[in-house]
Design a protein around this motif. Structure first.
Motif, PDB file in Angstrom:
ATOM      1  N   GLY A   3      51.940  58.663  21.824  1.00  0.00           N
ATOM      2  CA  GLY A   3      51.084  58.087  22.088  1.00  0.00           C
ATOM      3  C   GLY A   3      51.428  56.331  22.495  1.00  0.00           C
ATOM      4  N   LEU A   4      51.834  55.604  21.120  1.00  0.00           N
ATOM      5  CA  LEU A   4      52.457  54.719  22.201  1.00  0.00           C
ATOM      6  C   LEU A   4      52.815  54.499  22.889  1.00  0.00           C
ATOM      7  N   GLY A   5      54.230  55.569  23.346  1.00  0.00           N
ATOM      8  CA  GLY A   5      55.178  55.229  24.360  1.00  0.00           C
ATOM      9  C   GLY A   5      54.150  55.198  25.306  1.00  0.00           C
ATOM     10  N   LEU A   6      53.134  56.498  25.421  1.00  0.00           N
ATOM     11  CA  LEU A   6      52.102  56.949  26.626  1.00  0.00           C
ATOM     12  C   LEU A   6      51.345  55.292  27.010  1.00  0.00           C
ATOM     13  N   ALA A   7      51.290  55.040  26.012  1.00  0.00           N
ATOM     14  CA  ALA A   7      50.366  54.141  25.850  1.00  0.00           C
ATOM     15  C   ALA A   7      50.456  52.595  27.162  1.00  0.00           C
ATOM     16  N   ASN A  87      45.284  39.041  20.261  1.00  0.00           N
ATOM     17  CA  ASN A  87      45.642  39.311  19.502  1.00  0.00           C
ATOM     18  C   ASN A  87      45.722  40.620  19.086  1.00  0.00           C
ATOM     19  N   VAL A  88      46.623  41.408  19.400  1.00  0.00           N
ATOM     20  CA  VAL A  88      46.599  42.450  19.054  1.00  0.00           C
ATOM     21  C   VAL A  88      47.547  43.247  17.659  1.00  0.00           C
ATOM     22  N   PHE A  89      47.493  43.517  16.641  1.00  0.00           N
ATOM     23  CA  PHE A  89      48.565  43.198  15.765  1.00  0.00           C
ATOM     24  C   PHE A  89      48.023  45.394  15.107  1.00  0.00           C
ATOM     25  N   ALA A  90      49.340  45.732  14.177  1.00  0.00           N
ATOM     26  CA  ALA A  90      48.980  47.269  14.237  1.00  0.00           C
ATOM     27  C   ALA A  90      50.155  47.577  12.985  1.00  0.00           C
ATOM     28  N   ALA A 124      44.439  48.714  21.822  1.00  0.00           N
ATOM     29  CA  ALA A 124      44.037  48.966  20.502  1.00  0.00           C
ATOM     30  C   ALA A 124      43.814  50.132  19.894  1.00  0.00           C
ATOM     31  N   ASP A 125      42.263  51.278  21.119  1.00  0.00           N
ATOM     32  CA  ASP A 125      41.556  52.336  20.803  1.00  0.00           C
ATOM     33  C   ASP A 125      43.183  53.497  20.742  1.00  0.00           C
ATOM     34  N   ALA A 126      44.292  52.906  21.449  1.00  0.00           N
ATOM     35  CA  ALA A 126      45.036  54.104  21.692  1.00  0.00           C
ATOM     36  C   ALA A 126      45.960  53.739  20.609  1.00  0.00           C
ATOM     37  N   LEU A 127      45.804  52.691  19.799  1.00  0.00           N
ATOM     38  CA  LEU A 127      47.324  52.522  18.281  1.00  0.00           C
ATOM     39  C   LEU A 127      46.338  53.387  17.565  1.00  0.00           C
ATOM     40  N   ARG A 128      44.426  53.111  18.142  1.00  0.00           N
ATOM     41  CA  ARG A 128      43.764  53.428  16.046  1.00  0.00           C
ATOM     42  C   ARG A 128      44.321  55.386  16.364  1.00  0.00           C
ATOM     43  N   ALA A 129      44.571  55.796  17.635  1.00  0.00           N
ATOM     44  CA  ALA A 129      44.612  57.197  17.971  1.00  0.00           C
ATOM     45  C   ALA A 129      45.848  57.570  18.012  1.00  0.00           C
ATOM     46  N   ASP A 130      46.414  56.466  17.852  1.00  0.00           N
ATOM     47  CA  ASP A 130      47.686  57.344  17.505  1.00  0.00           C
ATOM     48  C   ASP A 130      47.996  57.453  16.232  1.00  0.00           C
ATOM     49  N   GLY A 131      47.287  56.419  15.536  1.00  0.00           N
ATOM     50  CA  GLY A 131      47.318  56.541  13.875  1.00  0.00           C
ATOM     51  C   GLY A 131      47.397  55.698  13.448  1.00  0.00           C
ATOM     52  N   ASP A 132      47.567  54.358  13.934  1.00  0.00           N
ATOM     53  CA  ASP A 132      48.158  53.047  13.187  1.00  0.00           C
ATOM     54  C   ASP A 132      46.535  52.815  12.372  1.00  0.00           C
ATOM     55  N   GLU A 133      46.381  51.120  11.924  1.00  0.00           N
ATOM     56  CA  GLU A 133      45.480  50.769  11.485  1.00  0.00           C
ATOM     57  C   GLU A 133      45.516  49.754  12.599  1.00  0.00           C
ATOM     58  N   VAL A 134      44.940  49.580  12.881  1.00  0.00           N
ATOM     59  CA  VAL A 134      44.359  48.242  13.660  1.00  0.00           C
ATOM     60  C   VAL A 134      44.063  46.690  13.895  1.00  0.00           C
ATOM     61  N   TYR A 135      44.372  45.170  13.584  1.00  0.00           N
ATOM     62  CA  TYR A 135      43.838  44.154  13.863  1.00  0.00           C
ATOM     63  C   TYR A 135      43.844  43.495  15.651  1.00  0.00           C
TER      64      TYR A 135
END
Length: 370
Positions: A3-7, A87-90, A124-135
């Motif tokens: 998912g992250l690679g696709l995003a 800034n997007v942290f994950a 941020a939405d893509a990272l969350r969909a991939d299972g990460d926590e995001v700030y």
């Protein structure tokens, strides 16, 4: 991670660099020399006063702190919002190690920055969909590492003088020394310079009110960092344990709930001061705690290095440069060694925990950063 690679692939990656370049270009085009803004009768009195203070700080940075003497912070831009970039942290759900992104020149960083707020939210939405926590953090300032003349911004010009000094000295420190692929080193070094430089300014030029204001803010900041660091260490122990993932999730929620309780108790001690409320209200997760560690972990080590150099900034920078030339494992070992050094004079500057920088994420090191 598929998912992250696709995003972050193909056209999306190209669009990222396009928005970064466009945002930086717009900012540079909007700059006005501070002298011009001060001479403009339409300039509001409060803006005029803060710009005059900022120019005094700018001169002090080069004359007293041996920071670069260039055109940075000699112009001004009102970006018409309260932040300049996001800034997007994950980080994974049960890990405290942040995700990293790699860029030309700046190297690999533990966050990804956007002028385009919608694009930041999309990531941020893509990272969350991939299972990460995001700030997702609102960022008031960043540095282009001297590639461009960074302007003063409305996003931070009205801060109290001590904090304004910290931020300006921090960003100029990035121009003085920056290592590709070592965010923790870069941010701790710049945070230490900002803190020490602000202290020196206030002693030499600050009013009694400004000194007390900065001292009170720093005491609150240290107390905040203490409870956050303790919670982060508790989480790290849980994640490294042999418990099942389900058990780790339960413990994680208990630790975060306890952190919120400790903060409410601090607020009472502070007489209701609510400056950290927003930090606790959203995204209290691994991504936020990972970002906290990035900025503050090595700050006391750099303050020790400054003290060992006789509190001379030029000597301090030279020692930091030598440290930066070490291979990463040796560099970290040396920083850990510095953390063990204590003396009465050093303790006057070193907080009671491993962290002395801003609790709020307010600065960054390149166009795509914080």
């Amino acid at each position: 991670m598929v998912g992250l690679g696709l995003a972050l692939s193909g056209c999306t990656e190209l669009a990222y660099y396009r928005q970064a370049a466009a945002g930086q270009w717009d900012l540079l085009q909007a700059r006005r020399p501070v002298a011009e803004v001060l001479a403009d009768p339409a300039t509001a009195p409060n803006v005029r006063q803060r710009l005059e203070t900022a120019q005094a700080l700018r001169a002090f940075a080069s004359a007293e702190l041996a920071l670069p003497d260039n055109d940075s912070y000699r112009s001004y831009v009102d970006v018409q919002r309260l932040y300049v970039v996001k800034n997007v942290f994950a980080a994974p759900e049960l890990e405290l190690e942040p995700r990293r992104w790699c860029f030309p020149i700046a190297g690999c960083l533990s966050y990804r920055g956007y002028f385009d707020a919608e694009a930041a939210q999309h990531l941020a939405d893509a990272l969350r969909a991939d299972g990460d926590e995001v700030y997702v953090a609102d960022i008031a300032a960043y540095s282009t590492l001297g590639w461009f003349a960074d302007p003063l911004l409305n996003t931070f010009i009205h801060w109290p003088t001590g904090r304004l000094a910290e931020l300006m000295f921090h960003e100029l420190a990035h121009q003085r020394l920056y290592l590709a692929d070592d965010t923790a080193f870069n941010e701790a070094f710049a945070t230490a310079v900002g803190h020490l430089g602000a202290e020196r300014w206030l002693v030499q030029r600050g009013s009694a009110r400004e000194q007390e204001e900065y001292s009170a803010d720093d005491r609150r900041r240290q107390a905040f960092l203490q409870i956050v660091t303790a919670s982060r260490e508790s989480l790290a122990a849980v994640y490294a344990s042999d418990q099942s993932d389900a058990e780790k999730r339960v413990e994680k929620q208990r630790i975060l709930a306890e952190l919120r309780t400790r903060y409410r108790e601090l607020k009472q001690e502070w007489g209701g001061y609510a400056g950290y409320d927003r930090w606790f209200e959203q995204d209290l997760n691994n991504a936020k705690l990972a970002g906290h560690s990035t900025y503050h972990r090595w700050v006391p080590a750099f303050i020790v290095l400054y003290e060992q150099g006789g509190r001379d900034f030029t000597t301090f920078y030279q020692a930091a440069e030598i440290l930066g030339r070490l291979p990463p494992p040796e560099r970290e070992a040396r920083l850990r060694e510095l953390l063990t050094v204590r003396s009465p004079s050093m303790l006057a500057h070193i907080p009671s925990i491993a962290g002395a920088g801003h609790a709020r994420n307010t600065r960054c090191s390149f166009v795509q950063e914080r």
